[in-house]
Design an enzyme around this catalytic site. Structure first.
Site, PDB file in Angstrom:
ATOM      1  N   ALA A   8      -4.703 -24.189  62.350  1.00 55.40           N
ATOM      2  CA  ALA A   8      -3.447 -23.604  61.861  1.00 55.40           C
ATOM      3  C   ALA A   8      -3.751 -22.464  60.890  1.00 55.40           C
ATOM      4  O   ALA A   8      -3.263 -22.446  59.764  1.00 55.40           O
ATOM      5  CB  ALA A   8      -2.603 -24.678  61.186  1.00 55.40           C
ATOM      6  N   THR A  14     -14.798 -19.513  63.602  1.00 57.21           N
ATOM      7  CA  THR A  14     -16.119 -19.382  64.234  1.00 57.21           C
ATOM      8  C   THR A  14     -16.973 -18.497  63.324  1.00 57.21           C
ATOM      9  O   THR A  14     -17.243 -17.338  63.654  1.00 57.21           O
ATOM     10  CB  THR A  14     -15.977 -18.732  65.627  1.00 57.21           C
ATOM     11  OG1 THR A  14     -15.149 -17.563  65.515  1.00 57.21           O
ATOM     12  CG2 THR A  14     -15.361 -19.679  66.631  1.00 57.21           C
ATOM     13  N   SER A  64     -10.063 -18.657  69.678  1.00 55.33           N
ATOM     14  CA  SER A  64     -11.049 -18.150  68.705  1.00 55.33           C
ATOM     15  C   SER A  64     -11.900 -17.070  69.372  1.00 55.33           C
ATOM     16  O   SER A  64     -12.046 -17.049  70.592  1.00 55.33           O
ATOM     17  CB  SER A  64     -12.016 -19.254  68.283  1.00 55.33           C
ATOM     18  OG  SER A  64     -11.348 -20.372  67.799  1.00 55.33           O
ATOM     19  N   PHE A  83      -5.764 -10.349  69.870  1.00 52.89           N
ATOM     20  CA  PHE A  83      -5.994  -8.987  69.375  1.00 52.89           C
ATOM     21  C   PHE A  83      -5.080  -8.618  68.216  1.00 52.89           C
ATOM     22  O   PHE A  83      -5.051  -7.456  67.803  1.00 52.89           O
ATOM     23  CB  PHE A  83      -5.812  -7.981  70.517  1.00 52.89           C
ATOM     24  CG  PHE A  83      -6.858  -8.106  71.595  1.00 52.89           C
ATOM     25  CD1 PHE A  83      -8.131  -7.587  71.417  1.00 52.89           C
ATOM     26  CD2 PHE A  83      -6.584  -8.767  72.781  1.00 52.89           C
ATOM     27  CE1 PHE A  83      -9.105  -7.717  72.397  1.00 52.89           C
ATOM     28  CE2 PHE A  83      -7.554  -8.896  73.775  1.00 52.89           C
ATOM     29  CZ  PHE A  83      -8.821  -8.369  73.584  1.00 52.89           C
ATOM     30  N   LEU A  84      -4.333  -9.584  67.676  1.00 54.57           N
ATOM     31  CA  LEU A  84      -3.421  -9.227  66.579  1.00 54.57           C
ATOM     32  C   LEU A  84      -4.209  -8.698  65.382  1.00 54.57           C
ATOM     33  O   LEU A  84      -5.380  -9.035  65.207  1.00 54.57           O
ATOM     34  CB  LEU A  84      -2.593 -10.447  66.152  1.00 54.57           C
ATOM     35  CG  LEU A  84      -3.273 -11.639  65.490  1.00 54.57           C
ATOM     36  CD1 LEU A  84      -3.603 -11.410  64.026  1.00 54.57           C
ATOM     37  CD2 LEU A  84      -2.381 -12.852  65.604  1.00 54.57           C
ATOM     38  N   ALA A  85      -3.549  -7.866  64.596  1.00 48.41           N
ATOM     39  CA  ALA A  85      -4.162  -7.397  63.352  1.00 48.41           C
ATOM     40  C   ALA A  85      -3.396  -8.024  62.197  1.00 48.41           C
ATOM     41  O   ALA A  85      -2.150  -8.064  62.224  1.00 48.41           O
ATOM     42  CB  ALA A  85      -4.080  -5.880  63.270  1.00 48.41           C
ATOM     43  N   GLU A  86      -4.109  -8.526  61.204  1.00 47.00           N
ATOM     44  CA  GLU A  86      -3.424  -9.095  60.053  1.00 47.00           C
ATOM     45  C   GLU A  86      -2.604  -7.999  59.366  1.00 47.00           C
ATOM     46  O   GLU A  86      -3.002  -6.842  59.332  1.00 47.00           O
ATOM     47  CB  GLU A  86      -4.429  -9.709  59.080  1.00 47.00           C
ATOM     48  CG  GLU A  86      -4.931 -11.051  59.582  1.00 47.00           C
ATOM     49  CD  GLU A  86      -5.987 -11.660  58.689  1.00 47.00           C
ATOM     50  OE1 GLU A  86      -5.927 -11.474  57.462  1.00 47.00           O
ATOM     51  OE2 GLU A  86      -6.881 -12.312  59.239  1.00 47.00           O
ATOM     52  N   ALA A 102     -16.257  -6.516  72.046  1.00 48.56           N
ATOM     53  CA  ALA A 102     -16.369  -5.061  72.272  1.00 48.56           C
ATOM     54  C   ALA A 102     -15.238  -4.327  71.550  1.00 48.56           C
ATOM     55  O   ALA A 102     -15.474  -3.300  70.900  1.00 48.56           O
ATOM     56  CB  ALA A 102     -16.337  -4.762  73.764  1.00 48.56           C
ATOM     57  N   CYS A 147     -13.092 -10.491  60.689  1.00 49.07           N
ATOM     58  CA  CYS A 147     -13.585 -10.353  62.065  1.00 49.07           C
ATOM     59  C   CYS A 147     -14.647  -9.288  62.290  1.00 49.07           C
ATOM     60  O   CYS A 147     -15.650  -9.556  62.963  1.00 49.07           O
ATOM     61  CB  CYS A 147     -12.414 -10.071  62.988  1.00 49.07           C
ATOM     62  SG  CYS A 147     -11.280 -11.454  63.082  1.00 49.07           S
TER      63      CYS A 147
HETATM   64  P1  NAI Z   1      -8.822 -19.683  59.794  1.00 51.21           P
HETATM   65  O1  NAI Z   1     -10.019 -20.094  59.041  1.00 51.21           O
HETATM   66  O2  NAI Z   1      -7.656 -19.067  59.088  1.00 51.21           O
HETATM   67  O3  NAI Z   1      -8.241 -20.963  60.581  1.00 51.21           O
HETATM   68  C1  NAI Z   1      -9.022 -21.869  61.283  1.00 51.21           C
HETATM   69  C2  NAI Z   1      -8.435 -23.263  61.061  1.00 51.21           C
HETATM   70  O4  NAI Z   1      -9.095 -24.174  61.930  1.00 51.21           O
HETATM   71  C3  NAI Z   1      -8.642 -23.797  59.638  1.00 51.21           C
HETATM   72  O5  NAI Z   1      -7.377 -24.112  59.065  1.00 51.21           O
HETATM   73  C4  NAI Z   1      -9.494 -25.073  59.846  1.00 51.21           C
HETATM   74  O6  NAI Z   1      -9.153 -26.115  58.958  1.00 51.21           O
HETATM   75  C5  NAI Z   1      -9.146 -25.430  61.271  1.00 51.21           C
HETATM   76  N1  NAI Z   1     -10.138 -26.281  61.917  1.00 51.21           N
HETATM   77  C6  NAI Z   1     -11.495 -26.129  61.963  1.00 51.21           C
HETATM   78  N2  NAI Z   1     -12.047 -27.119  62.693  1.00 51.21           N
HETATM   79  C7  NAI Z   1     -11.029 -27.905  63.124  1.00 51.21           C
HETATM   80  C8  NAI Z   1     -10.958 -29.077  63.928  1.00 51.21           C
HETATM   81  N3  NAI Z   1     -12.064 -29.617  64.466  1.00 51.21           N
HETATM   82  N4  NAI Z   1      -9.740 -29.642  64.157  1.00 51.21           N
HETATM   83  C9  NAI Z   1      -8.622 -29.087  63.629  1.00 51.21           C
HETATM   84  N5  NAI Z   1      -8.624 -27.973  62.878  1.00 51.21           N
HETATM   85  C10 NAI Z   1      -9.817 -27.386  62.629  1.00 51.21           C
HETATM   86  O7  NAI Z   1      -9.328 -18.739  60.960  1.00 51.21           O
HETATM   87  P2  NAI Z   1      -8.534 -17.557  61.714  1.00 51.21           P
HETATM   88  O8  NAI Z   1      -8.550 -16.307  60.928  1.00 51.21           O
HETATM   89  O9  NAI Z   1      -7.228 -18.084  62.193  1.00 51.21           O
HETATM   90  O10 NAI Z   1      -9.483 -17.317  62.950  1.00 51.21           O
HETATM   91  C11 NAI Z   1      -9.604 -18.259  63.992  1.00 51.21           C
HETATM   92  C12 NAI Z   1     -10.370 -17.607  65.128  1.00 51.21           C
HETATM   93  O11 NAI Z   1      -9.635 -16.483  65.619  1.00 51.21           O
HETATM   94  C13 NAI Z   1     -11.743 -17.064  64.731  1.00 51.21           C
HETATM   95  O12 NAI Z   1     -12.615 -17.253  65.810  1.00 51.21           O
HETATM   96  C14 NAI Z   1     -11.488 -15.580  64.528  1.00 51.21           C
HETATM   97  O13 NAI Z   1     -12.640 -14.821  64.779  1.00 51.21           O
HETATM   98  C15 NAI Z   1     -10.432 -15.302  65.578  1.00 51.21           C
HETATM   99  N6  NAI Z   1      -9.566 -14.165  65.289  1.00 51.21           N
HETATM  100  C16 NAI Z   1      -9.104 -13.935  64.026  1.00 51.21           C
HETATM  101  C17 NAI Z   1      -8.251 -12.876  63.773  1.00 51.21           C
HETATM  102  C18 NAI Z   1      -7.741 -12.620  62.390  1.00 51.21           C
HETATM  103  O14 NAI Z   1      -7.151 -11.563  62.188  1.00 51.21           O
HETATM  104  N7  NAI Z   1      -7.919 -13.512  61.431  1.00 51.21           N
HETATM  105  C19 NAI Z   1      -7.813 -11.978  64.841  1.00 51.21           C
HETATM  106  C20 NAI Z   1      -8.299 -12.341  66.123  1.00 51.21           C
HETATM  107  C21 NAI Z   1      -9.154 -13.390  66.318  1.00 51.21           C
END
Ligand code: NAI
Length: 480
Positions: free
Chosen positions: A9, A88, A127, A158-161, A218, A272
């Site tokens: 979440a 990740t 992810s 591909f969203l941007a924060e 990429a 990222c």
């Molecule tokens: P985040 O750290 O905000 O959220 C990840 C969540 O996963 C955490 O709340 C964590 O407690 C939960 N989690 C971890 N292991 C778990 C499990 N086994 N069971 C249940 N929950 C678990 O990470 P974020 O920013 O949302 O990124 C997630 C993925 O999306 C990453 O791989 C990131 O590279 C990718 N991504 C991120 C973007 C961004 O703008 N933040 C944009 C596009 C992709």
């Protein structure tokens, strides 16, 4: 009713699922997480992340067809489609430390799916993962399958924060990679049907798994490369008297290049870009492509150079020392309209200034003191490990104060560093700020958002990235 469960979440899982729930009233969406405080926040009036428009979307769907829960196993077991959107991070130890993606959270999520599933499922990689991760996930699931069929899809986000809701409402494209088998194609279609409820068909791209996985790495590498390219030019502009805004405008009007993402700054940040490029570099090295790996590594090196160049400029302009001087830092988040500080350039800049013994007074409209203290005491890469698993550092940095007002931050300061492009900084009363600062009063604009000429008329010495230098700054050259 199709049931979707999203594991994780966070910045991606929360907004993405909220928009799916909004746009697909006939789909039930449950977002689960092992972090109880995070889930409690999603269920409260104070969502755990700040994102324009997110509150409204969540308010409309929560309790209707959008739910947040810590009961991970129950909701995974009941779902038809399971998104995995866990973090990740970059590995901090062992094989590939400092580069490779740490798939611990991913693997434990996959094993849990295998444990609790009682019906066939589509498992979606949301992810960002190394290319070929789907194969590993497939193996974990099929070796523990108890006769259940799994289809793995790659659907990178591909969203941007800062613009997540806008991006999710109107994505440039939705990418879905799957197996090139009839079952794989059927799974792609099932996910495309969900997105198809609001995304035009021609923007939903279907590819094989590996293309989808690699496209995300990429895309981030190309985006970061553009920033590093313009930042590299900004250094040359300062040395030659060219103006980086004019150069990037002239370059961007070439339709082959395009005008977006060409703003010079103190450097890119966010969770990222750095992580994904490091991961790409590692994958290239593992595939025997050191030249390609080195090419992408340079993108990170220029970003690091840009941050240290900025710090050097601050210190050298202020008579080669900031020891004991108060420096106001305006903005700490890695970009405007988010409270996210992961890999924000502000961390390296603040650490650089603290290294020269400055006193910092930091103001960011969305980042609180705890977060800033934690960021400044954390080791590199610690940030991407869930905070509930992280020992909180008891150290409080005596040289750092965090305030809730730009005027308070700049009061009696010798210099101001603008590190995030928050709109409110453009409208500050700089005459008032100048009157309350030590003289000579410096402004170092790391985002090129203020009107340097107007500030010079007030009396400031102004540094803008990549712009012709004030005589003062020319006389105090920074050693890069
Ligand atoms: P985040 O750290 O905000 O959220 C990840 C969540 O996963 C955490 O709340 C964590 O407690 C939960 N989690 C971890 N292991 C778990 C499990 N086994 N069971 C249940 N929950 C678990 O990470 P974020 O920013 O949302 O990124 C997630 C993925 O999306 C990453 O791989 C990131 O590279 C990718 N991504 C991120 C973007 C961004 O703008 N933040 C944009 C596009 C992709």
């Amino acid at each position: 009713m199709v049931k979707i469960c999203c594991i994780g979440a966070g910045y991606v899982g929360g907004p993405t699922m909220a928009v799916i729930a909004l746009k697909c009233p006939s789909v039930e969406v449950v977002v689960v997480d092992i972090s109880a405080p995070r889930i409690a926040a999603w269920n409260s009036d104070h969502l755990p992340i700040y994102e324009p428009g997110l509150d409204d979307v969540v308010k409309e769907c929560r309790g209707r067809n959008l739910f947040f829960s810590t009961d991970v196993e129950k909701h995974v077991a009941e779902a038809d489609i399971v998104f995995v959107s866990v973090n990740t991070p970059t590995k901090t130890r062992g094989l590939g430390a400092g580069k490779a993606a740490d798939l611990t959270y991913w693997e434990s999520a996959a094993r849990m799916i295998a444990d609790v599933s009682k019906s066939d499922k589509i498992v979606v990689e949301k992810s960002t993962v190394p290319v070929k991760t789907a194969e590993a996930i497939e193996k974990i699931l099929t070796h523990n399958s108890k006769g259940i069929n799994y289809q793995i899809l790659s659907n990178p986000e591909f969203l941007a924060e800062g613009t997540a809701i806008k991006d999710l409402f109107n994505p440039d494209r939705v990418l879905i990679g799957g197996r090139e088998t009839p079952e794989g194609q059927k799974a792609i279609q099932a996910l495309a049907d969900v997105y198809g409820q609001w995304v035009p068909k021609e923007r939903i791209l279907a590819t094989n798994l590996w293309s989808a996985e690699l496209s995300k790495l990429a895309a981030n590498a190309f985006l970061a490369q553009r920033i590093s390219s313009v930042n590299a030019m900004s250094a040359l502009c300062e040395a030659t008297g060219a103006d980086v805004s004019q150069v990037s405008y002239a370059v961007g009007t070439d339709t082959r290049i395009g005008p977006k993402f060409l703003n010079a700054s103190v450097g890119y940040g966010g969770s990222c870009f750095q992580k994904d490029i490091l991961n790409l570099v590692y994958i290239c090295e593992c595939n025997g492509l050191p030249e390609v790996a080195n090419y992408w590594k340079q993108v990170i090196q220029i970003n690091d150079y840009q941050k240290s160049r900025f710090v050097n400029r601050v210190v050298s302009s202020m008579f080669n020392t900031v020891s004991g001087k108060k420096i106001a830092v305006l903005g700490f988040a890695f970009k405007k309209d988010t409270g996210d500080t992961r890999e924000t350039p502000a961390i390296d800049v603040c650490k650089g200034l603290l290294g020269d013994n400055a006193r910092l007074s930091i103001y960011d409209p969305q980042v609180n003191e705890d977060q800033i203290q934690r960021d400044l005491t954390m080791k590199k890469f610690d940030w991407d490990h869930p905070t509930h698993l992280q020992p909180m550092s008891p150290t409080s940095l005596k040289q750092v104060s965090v305030v809730w007002d730009a005027y308070e931050a700049t009061k009696d300061a010798h210099g101001v560093c603008i590190l995030t492009e928050w709109d409110e900084f453009k409208g500050l009363d700089f005459q008032k700020i100048y009157d309350n600062m030590q003289k000579p009063a410096f402004i170092f604009d790391g985002r090129n958002i203020v009107n340097a000429e107007k500030l010079r008329e007030i009396g400031f010495i102004v540094y803008s990235i990549g712009k012709p230098l004030d005589k003062w700054l020319k006389d105090m050259p920074a050693v890069a």
